[in-house]
Design a protein around this motif. Structure first.
Motif, mmCIF file in Angstrom:
data_model
loop_
_atom_site.group_PDB
_atom_site.id
_atom_site.type_symbol
_atom_site.label_atom_id
_atom_site.label_comp_id
_atom_site.label_asym_id
_atom_site.label_seq_id
_atom_site.Cartn_x
_atom_site.Cartn_y
_atom_site.Cartn_z
ATOM 1 N N GLY A 146 -14.442 47.969 -41.729
ATOM 2 C CA GLY A 146 -13.829 47.066 -40.767
ATOM 3 C C GLY A 146 -14.369 47.204 -39.365
ATOM 4 O O GLY A 146 -13.888 46.529 -38.447
ATOM 5 N N LEU A 147 -15.392 48.041 -39.170
ATOM 6 C CA LEU A 147 -15.889 48.326 -37.833
ATOM 7 C C LEU A 147 -16.543 47.102 -37.197
ATOM 8 O O LEU A 147 -16.257 46.758 -36.046
ATOM 9 C CB LEU A 147 -16.877 49.490 -37.882
ATOM 10 N N VAL A 148 -17.421 46.435 -37.936
ATOM 11 C CA VAL A 148 -18.118 45.267 -37.392
ATOM 12 C C VAL A 148 -17.126 44.154 -37.081
ATOM 13 O O VAL A 148 -17.202 43.495 -36.039
ATOM 14 C CB VAL A 148 -19.203 44.781 -38.373
ATOM 15 N N GLU A 149 -16.173 43.944 -37.982
ATOM 16 C CA GLU A 149 -15.155 42.918 -37.760
ATOM 17 C C GLU A 149 -14.318 43.239 -36.526
ATOM 18 O O GLU A 149 -13.968 42.346 -35.742
ATOM 19 C CB GLU A 149 -14.250 42.795 -38.987
ATOM 20 N N ALA A 150 -14.007 44.525 -36.336
ATOM 21 C CA ALA A 150 -13.213 44.931 -35.171
ATOM 22 C C ALA A 150 -13.953 44.641 -33.873
ATOM 23 O O ALA A 150 -13.371 44.116 -32.910
ATOM 24 C CB ALA A 150 -12.875 46.415 -35.265
ATOM 25 N N ASN A 151 -15.239 44.958 -33.830
ATOM 26 C CA ASN A 151 -16.019 44.688 -32.629
ATOM 27 C C ASN A 151 -16.160 43.193 -32.380
ATOM 28 O O ASN A 151 -16.170 42.736 -31.233
ATOM 29 C CB ASN A 151 -17.403 45.335 -32.738
ATOM 30 N N SER A 152 -16.261 42.417 -33.458
ATOM 31 C CA SER A 152 -16.312 40.969 -33.319
ATOM 32 C C SER A 152 -15.008 40.443 -32.728
ATOM 33 O O SER A 152 -15.012 39.574 -31.844
ATOM 34 C CB SER A 152 -16.576 40.315 -34.679
ATOM 35 N N LYS A 153 -13.889 40.977 -33.189
ATOM 36 C CA LYS A 153 -12.586 40.550 -32.662
ATOM 37 C C LYS A 153 -12.446 40.910 -31.184
ATOM 38 O O LYS A 153 -11.887 40.129 -30.397
ATOM 39 C CB LYS A 153 -11.459 41.189 -33.466
ATOM 40 N N LEU A 154 -12.950 42.076 -30.797
ATOM 41 C CA LEU A 154 -12.896 42.451 -29.383
ATOM 42 C C LEU A 154 -13.725 41.489 -28.538
ATOM 43 O O LEU A 154 -13.343 41.140 -27.405
ATOM 44 C CB LEU A 154 -13.387 43.885 -29.190
ATOM 45 N N GLY A 155 -14.854 41.052 -29.077
ATOM 46 C CA GLY A 155 -15.653 40.051 -28.372
ATOM 47 C C GLY A 155 -14.916 38.734 -28.235
ATOM 48 O O GLY A 155 -14.977 38.071 -27.194
ATOM 49 N N ALA A 321 -27.658 38.106 -28.031
ATOM 50 C CA ALA A 321 -27.274 39.513 -27.891
ATOM 51 C C ALA A 321 -25.984 39.808 -28.651
ATOM 52 O O ALA A 321 -25.836 40.881 -29.248
ATOM 53 C CB ALA A 321 -27.104 39.862 -26.410
ATOM 54 N N ALA A 322 -25.043 38.858 -28.660
ATOM 55 C CA ALA A 322 -23.783 39.056 -29.385
ATOM 56 C C ALA A 322 -24.026 39.075 -30.895
ATOM 57 O O ALA A 322 -23.484 39.935 -31.607
ATOM 58 C CB ALA A 322 -22.795 37.953 -29.025
ATOM 59 N N ILE A 323 -24.840 38.147 -31.391
ATOM 60 C CA ILE A 323 -25.180 38.130 -32.819
ATOM 61 C C ILE A 323 -25.944 39.402 -33.185
ATOM 62 O O ILE A 323 -25.685 40.040 -34.209
ATOM 63 C CB ILE A 323 -26.036 36.899 -33.157
ATOM 64 N N GLY A 324 -26.890 39.778 -32.320
ATOM 65 C CA GLY A 324 -27.675 40.979 -32.581
ATOM 66 C C GLY A 324 -26.833 42.231 -32.626
ATOM 67 O O GLY A 324 -27.083 43.135 -33.428
ATOM 68 N N ARG A 325 -25.802 42.298 -31.770
ATOM 69 C CA ARG A 325 -24.941 43.483 -31.762
ATOM 70 C C ARG A 325 -24.200 43.635 -33.083
ATOM 71 O O ARG A 325 -24.111 44.745 -33.630
ATOM 72 C CB ARG A 325 -23.934 43.380 -30.605
ATOM 73 N N LEU A 326 -23.686 42.538 -33.608
ATOM 74 C CA LEU A 326 -22.992 42.605 -34.898
ATOM 75 C C LEU A 326 -23.948 43.055 -36.001
ATOM 76 O O LEU A 326 -23.586 43.860 -36.860
ATOM 77 C CB LEU A 326 -22.385 41.246 -35.240
ATOM 78 N N ALA A 327 -25.175 42.515 -35.984
ATOM 79 C CA ALA A 327 -26.158 42.901 -36.989
ATOM 80 C C ALA A 327 -26.562 44.363 -36.835
ATOM 81 O O ALA A 327 -26.729 45.087 -37.825
ATOM 82 C CB ALA A 327 -27.390 41.999 -36.882
ATOM 83 N N PHE A 328 -26.703 44.807 -35.587
ATOM 84 C CA PHE A 328 -27.078 46.203 -35.343
ATOM 85 C C PHE A 328 -26.004 47.158 -35.832
ATOM 86 O O PHE A 328 -26.298 48.178 -36.469
ATOM 87 C CB PHE A 328 -27.326 46.407 -33.845
#
Length: 411
Positions: A146-155, A321-328
């Motif tokens: 759930g880490l990537v989803e959590a960071n996406s939600k914060l964005g 940069a936002a898309i790249g962060r999720l992929a990273f």
């Protein structure tokens, strides 16, 4: 456990207890509200009204100084804070309090050159918060999936908050810049109060072992990290390139405000679209598309050569940069499954913040023409894409980035 939940429910007015991630989301939303208030308040201040030539030396100095905490202090202080129970929580709380105090100082010095060091102190604090937040997110989710989803939600929270608070802050700005800054002070104080109730967790109780070090230095993780630094560096470059170039154009401040607004919308959209992209394509493809998009739009904006092209490029760069962060993040999650997430993302975020500052220094020092700056962004994006492919950044992953790298598969 039942007694504890009942106590938390009573403390929350009979409502269900607030989860750690919800608490962090509230803190993040309030920090964004304070940041927005500061940005709008500075629009009519000496910070943006001073001539570009007079401002350039000060910006170069303070940008260079702002790298020191991340390049020198962070490698030594960061591990100590990670080992403290509630260490990163304490950092978030202190940053919120200090940002409130900085805004109080700004309200008193809006027409003084003292505003410059205060503004860059706020910049350093904002970057410090971003690093601390990155280390706290893994401790607020139930599993690493759930880490990537959590960071996406914060964005998403950040983008929505920015749009919600911009109208009341703008109305306060019509009264005075001090009124808008007062809003920011209240937001940061509220963020500090929320941060105080974040869980006291130990991010990393032991130093990294050999397996963690090996995984974080694997080909796929290193290639993705370099790609992410390119994207964050370009974001910093575009911010300061537009800030100085548009100041020399008619209605420069208004155009710059439009660029910031559209960039925020693009980032918000990317944080909503990113999780769906991750389900449809491999994470390395997402990173590659981000870099290629920056390259193509950068070249197109240079050819077009007008203000609207530069504003569009700024929006694309921030979205990429936002898309790249999720992929990273997905790449680290799959390529380094045994690494401590909090420590790893804190270190990577520190490097990304340094890339942002370094990217911002270039247009301030060399002051390229508008089209030339856009061309530089295009070349950097294209070069980053080529380096990412040549570094075998596409060896990992299946759809959604859940497969491990070839290095792990061979073990």
């Amino acid at each position: 456990m039942v007694t504890r939940r009942k106590r938390e429910s009573l403390e929350n007015g009979g409502l269900p207890p607030v989860s750690p991630f919800q608490r962090l989301s509230r803190t993040h939303s309030l920090m964004v509200a304070g940041e927005t208030a500061m940005t709008l308040a500075l629009a009519d201040s000496l910070f943006l009204s001073i001539s570009p030539d007079a401002a350039r030396t000060k910006v170069i100095l303070f940008l260079a100084v702002s790298m020191a905490p991340f390049a020198i202090v962070a490698p030594f202080v960061g591990p100590l804070v990670d080992r403290m129970r509630g260490g990163q929580r304490m950092v978030v709380l202190l940053v919120a309090v200090l940002r409130a105090l900085v805004l109080i100082g700004m309200a008193r010095e809006l027409d003084s050159l003292t505003l410059f060091p205060l503004a860059f102190a706020s910049l350093v604090l904002a970057k410090t918060y971003s690093i601390a937040k990155s280390s706290l997110v893994p401790s607020t989710v139930a599993s690493s999936d759930g880490l990537v989803e959590a960071n996406s939600k914060l964005g998403q929270v950040a983008g929505i908050t920015g749009f919600v608070v911009v109208v009341p802050i703008a109305l306060l700005q019509l009264i005075s810049s001090q009124a808008a800054l007062g809003f920011g002070v209240l937001a940061f104080i509220a963020a500090a109060l929320n941060a105080y109730r974040l869980p006291k967790v130990v991010v990393a109780s032991t130093p990294p072992d050999d397996l963690e070090t090996e995984e974080l230095h694997s080909t796929t993780v290193v290639a993705a990290a370099n790609a992410m630094r390119v994207l964050r560096g370009v974001v910093g470059f575009m911010f300061f390139h537009l800030a100085f170039w548009l100041r020399r154009e008619i209605a420069g401040t208004a155009w710059f405000g439009l660029a910031i607004g559209l960039s925020g919308m693009a980032t918000l959209g990317a944080n909503f679209v990113g999780p769906f992209m991750r389900k449809k394509m491999r994470v390395e493809t997402m990173l590659l598309v981000s870099l290629v998009s920056v390259g193509l739009v950068g070249v197109g904006a240079a050819w077009y050569g007008r203000i609207t092209g530069g504003i569009l490029l700024a929006a694309v760069v921030n979205a990429a940069a936002a898309i790249g962060r999720l992929a990273f993040e997905a790449t680290v999650q799959s390529g380094a499954p045994d690494a401590n997430r909090g420590r790893a993302f804190s270190r990577f975020e520190t490097q990304n913040q340094m890339a942002w500052v370094a990217g911002g220094l270039l247009p301030v020092i060399f002051t390229p023409a508008g089209w030339m700056g856009f061309a530089i962004v295009g070349v950097i994006g294209a070069a980053g894409a080529i380096m990412y492919v040549r570094a075998d950044g596409t060896v990992i992953g299946s759809r959604g980035g859940r497969a491990t790298s070839q290095e792990h598969q061979s073990r």
